[in-house]
Design a protein around this motif. Structure first.
Motif, PDB file in Angstrom:
ATOM      1  N   ASP A   1       1.243   9.162  -6.138  1.00 54.91           N
ATOM      2  CA  ASP A   1       1.611  10.564  -5.931  1.00 54.91           C
ATOM      3  C   ASP A   1       2.613  11.044  -6.972  1.00 54.91           C
ATOM      4  O   ASP A   1       2.570  12.195  -7.414  1.00 54.91           O
ATOM      5  CB  ASP A   1       2.184  10.736  -4.522  1.00 54.91           C
ATOM      6  N   GLU A   2       3.533  10.154  -7.358  1.00 55.29           N
ATOM      7  CA  GLU A   2       4.563  10.534  -8.327  1.00 55.29           C
ATOM      8  C   GLU A   2       4.029  10.576  -9.756  1.00 55.29           C
ATOM      9  O   GLU A   2       4.392  11.451 -10.549  1.00 55.29           O
ATOM     10  CB  GLU A   2       5.746   9.561  -8.245  1.00 55.29           C
ATOM     11  N   VAL A   3       3.169   9.619 -10.107  1.00 50.83           N
ATOM     12  CA  VAL A   3       2.662   9.547 -11.485  1.00 50.83           C
ATOM     13  C   VAL A   3       1.639  10.647 -11.755  1.00 50.83           C
ATOM     14  O   VAL A   3       1.673  11.302 -12.793  1.00 50.83           O
ATOM     15  CB  VAL A   3       2.052   8.154 -11.760  1.00 50.83           C
TER      16      VAL A   3
ATOM     17  N   SER B   1       0.800  -1.230   0.000  1.00 49.59           N
ATOM     18  CA  SER B   1       0.000   0.000   0.000  1.00 49.59           C
ATOM     19  C   SER B   1       0.834   1.283   0.000  1.00 49.59           C
ATOM     20  O   SER B   1       0.526   2.215  -0.744  1.00 49.59           O
ATOM     21  CB  SER B   1      -0.972   0.002   1.187  1.00 49.59           C
ATOM     22  N   PHE B   2       1.901   1.350   0.813  1.00 51.31           N
ATOM     23  CA  PHE B   2       2.679   2.590   0.859  1.00 51.31           C
ATOM     24  C   PHE B   2       3.465   2.809  -0.434  1.00 51.31           C
ATOM     25  O   PHE B   2       3.623   3.943  -0.899  1.00 51.31           O
ATOM     26  CB  PHE B   2       3.624   2.603   2.059  1.00 51.31           C
ATOM     27  N   ILE B   3       3.978   1.715  -1.004  1.00 51.68           N
ATOM     28  CA  ILE B   3       4.689   1.827  -2.282  1.00 51.68           C
ATOM     29  C   ILE B   3       3.729   2.308  -3.364  1.00 51.68           C
ATOM     30  O   ILE B   3       4.057   3.194  -4.164  1.00 51.68           O
ATOM     31  CB  ILE B   3       5.319   0.475  -2.662  1.00 51.68           C
ATOM     32  N   ALA B   4       2.515   1.741  -3.352  1.00 55.75           N
ATOM     33  CA  ALA B   4       1.506   2.155  -4.336  1.00 55.75           C
ATOM     34  C   ALA B   4       1.062   3.595  -4.112  1.00 55.75           C
ATOM     35  O   ALA B   4       0.816   4.339  -5.068  1.00 55.75           O
ATOM     36  CB  ALA B   4       0.312   1.216  -4.286  1.00 55.75           C
ATOM     37  N   LEU B   5       0.962   4.015  -2.844  1.00 48.37           N
ATOM     38  CA  LEU B   5       0.598   5.411  -2.534  1.00 48.37           C
ATOM     39  C   LEU B   5       1.621   6.373  -3.113  1.00 48.37           C
ATOM     40  O   LEU B   5       1.269   7.385  -3.728  1.00 48.37           O
ATOM     41  CB  LEU B   5       0.521   5.613  -1.019  1.00 48.37           C
ATOM     42  N   GLU B   6       2.900   6.076  -2.906  1.00 55.39           N
ATOM     43  CA  GLU B   6       3.945   6.956  -3.430  1.00 55.39           C
ATOM     44  C   GLU B   6       3.948   6.935  -4.953  1.00 55.39           C
ATOM     45  O   GLU B   6       4.191   7.959  -5.599  1.00 55.39           O
ATOM     46  CB  GLU B   6       5.306   6.556  -2.866  1.00 55.39           C
ATOM     47  N   TYR B   7       3.672   5.774  -5.523  1.00 52.50           N
ATOM     48  CA  TYR B   7       3.600   5.668  -6.982  1.00 52.50           C
ATOM     49  C   TYR B   7       2.489   6.559  -7.516  1.00 52.50           C
ATOM     50  O   TYR B   7       2.685   7.318  -8.478  1.00 52.50           O
ATOM     51  CB  TYR B   7       3.362   4.209  -7.369  1.00 52.50           C
TER      52      TYR B   7
END
Length: 223
Positions: free
Chosen positions: A78-80, A70-76
């Motif tokens: 936010d970045e995309v 979930s946190f990796i996907a959240l940052e993804y």
């Protein structure tokens, strides 16, 4: 980004999946939702293909490519999709603080929440005390008198906690305690978050989560 195809593999009660649902709503990203039957532990072929390592939800699939955890996907996310509703601050120190508190929040359920609904007696009492003490520390050290954990802006740490908060109604019943009484500032924060359409439309019914945990207690003989 136009013409993107976004799919979310999730389970309706998942506190981790809820984080991604809120983030996608904040960014106004259209996506296809695919429900996984996590309660019965049945894995769909798509889930096994997209997350062969952990074989669990949530999985964000962006143009055919999976992003897990979930946190990796959240940052993804936010970045995309960085042009709208930033989740992490631009300042490196503030960004580090947001990640620190999100990690702290992430451990609350594993360390204490699960034991509150799945155990009794001294173990349950210890877990209840641990959760309340941790929430009080979070309330004092991270939230204080701010509107959100990041200050004026709803962001990364708020999304981390709101997913777990959706389970607190059930935990309060099983543990016989009140977060509103113990942590009034957190309770006010929760009410503010629920005024956001991204949160209110993503939250599962807390009564259904309670019913789900009752079923899990029966299934695993924990009554």
């Amino acid at each position: 980004m136009e013409n993107d195809k976004v799919i979310l593999l999730d389970f309706w009660a998942s506190m981790l999946g809820l984080r991604l649902r809120v983030a996608l709503a904040e960014k106004e990203i259209e996506y296809e939702y695919k429900e996984e039957d996590s309660a019965s532990n049945i894995k769909s072929p798509l889930l096994l293909k997209m997350n062969p390592i952990h074989k669990k939800v949530p999985v964000l699939i962006h143009n055919g490519k999976p992003v897990c955890e979930s946190f990796i996907a959240l940052e993804y996310i936010d970045e995309v999709w960085k042009d709208k509703a930033p989740l992490l601050p631009t300042d490196p120190y503030e960004r580090a603080q947001a990640r620190f508190w999100a990690d702290y929040i992430d451990k609350l359920y594993e360390n204490f929440g699960r034991k509150i609904w799945s155990t009794k007696g001294e173990v349950q009492e210890g877990a209840k005390k641990g959760l309340i003490d941790s929430l009080k520390l979070l309330e004092q050290a991270a939230l204080g008198d701010k509107l959100y954990f990041g200050g004026e802006s709803f962001g990364f740490a708020d999304i981390a906690l709101i997913g777990i908060y959706s389970w607190f109604y059930a935990l309060e019943i099983f543990g016989n305690f009140s977060i509103e009484a113990e942590c009034p500032k957190l309770d006010a924060w929760d009410k503010r978050c629920k005024l956001r359409e991204s949160v209110s439309k993503s939250l599962p019914d807390p009564h259904k989560i309670y019913e789900l945990l009752l079923e899990l207690k029966k299934t695993y003989g924990l009554e």
